[in-house]
Design a protein around this motif. Structure first.
Motif, PDB file in Angstrom:
ATOM      1  N   SER A  72     -76.082 -15.043 -35.241  1.00  0.00           N
ATOM      2  CA  SER A  72     -75.643 -14.581 -36.604  1.00  0.00           C
ATOM      3  C   SER A  72     -75.159 -13.095 -36.616  1.00  0.00           C
ATOM      4  N   LYS A  73     -75.914 -12.449 -35.736  1.00  0.00           N
ATOM      5  CA  LYS A  73     -75.680 -10.984 -35.449  1.00  0.00           C
ATOM      6  C   LYS A  73     -74.009 -10.685 -35.009  1.00  0.00           C
ATOM      7  N   TYR A  74     -73.645 -11.775 -34.370  1.00  0.00           N
ATOM      8  CA  TYR A  74     -72.086 -11.710 -34.041  1.00  0.00           C
ATOM      9  C   TYR A  74     -71.222 -12.578 -34.635  1.00  0.00           C
ATOM     10  N   GLY A  75     -71.425 -13.148 -35.941  1.00  0.00           N
ATOM     11  CA  GLY A  75     -70.836 -13.744 -36.825  1.00  0.00           C
ATOM     12  C   GLY A  75     -70.547 -15.012 -36.455  1.00  0.00           C
ATOM     13  N   ALA A  76     -71.634 -15.947 -35.987  1.00  0.00           N
ATOM     14  CA  ALA A  76     -71.344 -17.213 -35.825  1.00  0.00           C
ATOM     15  C   ALA A  76     -70.993 -17.808 -37.181  1.00  0.00           C
ATOM     16  N   TYR A  77     -69.896 -18.603 -37.093  1.00  0.00           N
ATOM     17  CA  TYR A  77     -69.774 -19.301 -38.652  1.00  0.00           C
ATOM     18  C   TYR A  77     -70.641 -20.234 -38.770  1.00  0.00           C
ATOM     19  N   ASP A  78     -71.155 -21.108 -37.945  1.00  0.00           N
ATOM     20  CA  ASP A  78     -72.131 -22.151 -38.198  1.00  0.00           C
ATOM     21  C   ASP A  78     -72.524 -22.814 -36.713  1.00  0.00           C
ATOM     22  N   PHE A  79     -73.530 -23.545 -36.957  1.00  0.00           N
ATOM     23  CA  PHE A  79     -74.218 -24.371 -35.965  1.00  0.00           C
ATOM     24  C   PHE A  79     -74.180 -25.851 -36.438  1.00  0.00           C
ATOM     25  N   VAL A  80     -73.709 -26.667 -35.273  1.00  0.00           N
ATOM     26  CA  VAL A  80     -73.698 -28.086 -35.347  1.00  0.00           C
ATOM     27  C   VAL A  80     -74.288 -28.800 -34.100  1.00  0.00           C
ATOM     28  N   ARG A  81     -75.308 -29.554 -34.537  1.00  0.00           N
ATOM     29  CA  ARG A  81     -76.250 -30.384 -33.430  1.00  0.00           C
ATOM     30  C   ARG A  81     -75.606 -31.436 -32.868  1.00  0.00           C
ATOM     31  N   LYS A  82     -75.414 -31.255 -31.405  1.00  0.00           N
ATOM     32  CA  LYS A  82     -75.066 -32.619 -30.684  1.00  0.00           C
ATOM     33  C   LYS A  82     -75.796 -33.613 -31.022  1.00  0.00           C
ATOM     34  N   PRO A  83     -75.174 -35.012 -31.287  1.00  0.00           N
ATOM     35  CA  PRO A  83     -73.850 -35.213 -30.980  1.00  0.00           C
ATOM     36  C   PRO A  83     -73.180 -35.546 -32.263  1.00  0.00           C
ATOM     37  N   ASP A  84     -73.505 -34.702 -33.276  1.00  0.00           N
ATOM     38  CA  ASP A  84     -72.810 -34.927 -34.802  1.00  0.00           C
ATOM     39  C   ASP A  84     -71.418 -34.734 -34.640  1.00  0.00           C
ATOM     40  N   ILE A  85     -70.644 -35.446 -34.253  1.00  0.00           N
ATOM     41  CA  ILE A  85     -68.975 -34.990 -34.193  1.00  0.00           C
ATOM     42  C   ILE A  85     -68.256 -35.186 -35.535  1.00  0.00           C
ATOM     43  N   ALA A  86     -68.923 -36.019 -36.479  1.00  0.00           N
ATOM     44  CA  ALA A  86     -68.339 -35.887 -37.898  1.00  0.00           C
ATOM     45  C   ALA A  86     -68.629 -34.518 -38.506  1.00  0.00           C
ATOM     46  N   GLY A  87     -69.941 -34.100 -38.412  1.00  0.00           N
ATOM     47  CA  GLY A  87     -70.321 -32.768 -38.737  1.00  0.00           C
ATOM     48  C   GLY A  87     -69.421 -31.601 -38.216  1.00  0.00           C
ATOM     49  N   LEU A  88     -69.046 -31.886 -37.007  1.00  0.00           N
ATOM     50  CA  LEU A  88     -68.217 -30.779 -36.405  1.00  0.00           C
ATOM     51  C   LEU A  88     -66.785 -30.829 -36.852  1.00  0.00           C
ATOM     52  N   VAL A  89     -66.259 -31.903 -37.102  1.00  0.00           N
ATOM     53  CA  VAL A  89     -64.998 -32.072 -37.745  1.00  0.00           C
ATOM     54  C   VAL A  89     -65.089 -31.382 -38.991  1.00  0.00           C
ATOM     55  N   GLU A  90     -65.977 -31.517 -39.898  1.00  0.00           N
ATOM     56  CA  GLU A  90     -66.153 -30.992 -41.268  1.00  0.00           C
ATOM     57  C   GLU A  90     -66.290 -29.739 -41.234  1.00  0.00           C
ATOM     58  N   VAL A  91     -67.150 -28.993 -40.328  1.00  0.00           N
ATOM     59  CA  VAL A  91     -67.289 -27.657 -40.058  1.00  0.00           C
ATOM     60  C   VAL A  91     -66.091 -26.853 -39.757  1.00  0.00           C
ATOM     61  N   ALA A  92     -65.512 -27.669 -38.521  1.00  0.00           N
ATOM     62  CA  ALA A  92     -64.172 -27.023 -38.036  1.00  0.00           C
ATOM     63  C   ALA A  92     -63.036 -26.702 -38.991  1.00  0.00           C
ATOM     64  N   LYS A  93     -62.836 -27.983 -39.886  1.00  0.00           N
ATOM     65  CA  LYS A  93     -61.894 -27.857 -40.903  1.00  0.00           C
ATOM     66  C   LYS A  93     -62.058 -26.693 -41.694  1.00  0.00           C
ATOM     67  N   LYS A  94     -63.332 -26.554 -42.246  1.00  0.00           N
ATOM     68  CA  LYS A  94     -64.033 -25.601 -43.186  1.00  0.00           C
ATOM     69  C   LYS A  94     -63.529 -24.229 -42.821  1.00  0.00           C
ATOM     70  N   ALA A  95     -64.127 -24.067 -41.155  1.00  0.00           N
ATOM     71  CA  ALA A  95     -63.872 -22.681 -40.675  1.00  0.00           C
ATOM     72  C   ALA A  95     -62.499 -22.147 -40.723  1.00  0.00           C
ATOM     73  N   ILE A  96     -61.683 -23.114 -40.231  1.00  0.00           N
ATOM     74  CA  ILE A  96     -60.176 -22.938 -40.066  1.00  0.00           C
ATOM     75  C   ILE A  96     -59.612 -22.615 -41.450  1.00  0.00           C
ATOM     76  N   GLU A  97     -59.833 -23.381 -42.647  1.00  0.00           N
ATOM     77  CA  GLU A  97     -59.246 -23.220 -43.637  1.00  0.00           C
ATOM     78  C   GLU A  97     -59.744 -21.771 -44.461  1.00  0.00           C
ATOM     79  N   ASN A  98     -61.006 -21.521 -44.248  1.00  0.00           N
ATOM     80  CA  ASN A  98     -61.603 -20.216 -44.735  1.00  0.00           C
ATOM     81  C   ASN A  98     -60.949 -19.197 -44.159  1.00  0.00           C
ATOM     82  N   SER A  99     -60.786 -19.148 -42.567  1.00  0.00           N
ATOM     83  CA  SER A  99     -60.138 -18.191 -41.849  1.00  0.00           C
ATOM     84  C   SER A  99     -58.700 -17.803 -42.334  1.00  0.00           C
ATOM     85  N   LYS A 100     -58.173 -18.915 -42.508  1.00  0.00           N
ATOM     86  CA  LYS A 100     -56.371 -19.159 -42.902  1.00  0.00           C
ATOM     87  C   LYS A 100     -56.216 -18.413 -44.449  1.00  0.00           C
TER      88      LYS A 100
END
Length: 146
Positions: free
Chosen positions: A96-124
């Motif tokens: 968090s000191k270096y600005g990690a957007y989020d953590f997703v625990r393996k093997p939650d690929i569905a959660g990773l997809v959701e977080v990835a889309k939100k991170a990209i959307e927020n950044s753009k």
């Protein structure tokens, strides 16, 4: 015309990289994969225009926490997500000191997809991928973890 969002995956598990690469490519992302932290840093230097970095924490030689620190020296605006089986509180505080957007625990690929889309959307949309308040960021990450 729509441009594909670009994701860089960094992990030391070749099979997982292949799985994630295929899965996200099928979701219409442009995917780059790197086996380990050293290769990930080289790949980021080549593809600095990625929209998201997704990285494991526990890797030999160059750990994920070292990767985020070095990437932040090159770019403070690319969202960075950890996809790991080792999401300890200490790691979350450090990341968090270096600005990690989020953590997703393996093997939650569905959660990773959701977080990835939100991170990209927020950044753009002009949102920040980093924080100047590590305590608030840590609390946000903990809340999302539950």
């Amino acid at each position: 015309m729509s441009t594909k969002s670009k994701i860089l995956f960094i992990d030391d598990e070749e099979e997982l990289l292949q799985l994630l690469g295929d899965f996200f490519s099928n979701l219409d992302f442009e995917v780059f994969t790197a086996n380990g932290g050293d290769e990930g840093l080289k790949m980021f230097r080549t593809h600095r225009d990625v929209d998201l970095v997704i990285c494991d924490i526990s890797m030999p030689r160059v750990r994920g926490l070292d990767v985020i620190k070095k990437i932040r020296m090159l770019s403070d605006d690319v969202p960075f997500v950890f996809f790991t089986g080792f999401g300890s509180r200490d790691n979350m505080i450090e990341a968090s000191k270096y600005g990690a957007y989020d953590f997703v625990r393996k093997p939650d690929i569905a959660g990773l997809v959701e977080v990835a889309k939100k991170a990209i959307e927020n950044s753009k949309a002009g949102g920040s991928s980093t924080t100047n308040d590590p305590l608030s960021e840590y609390q946000r990450l903990l809340a999302r973890r539950d």
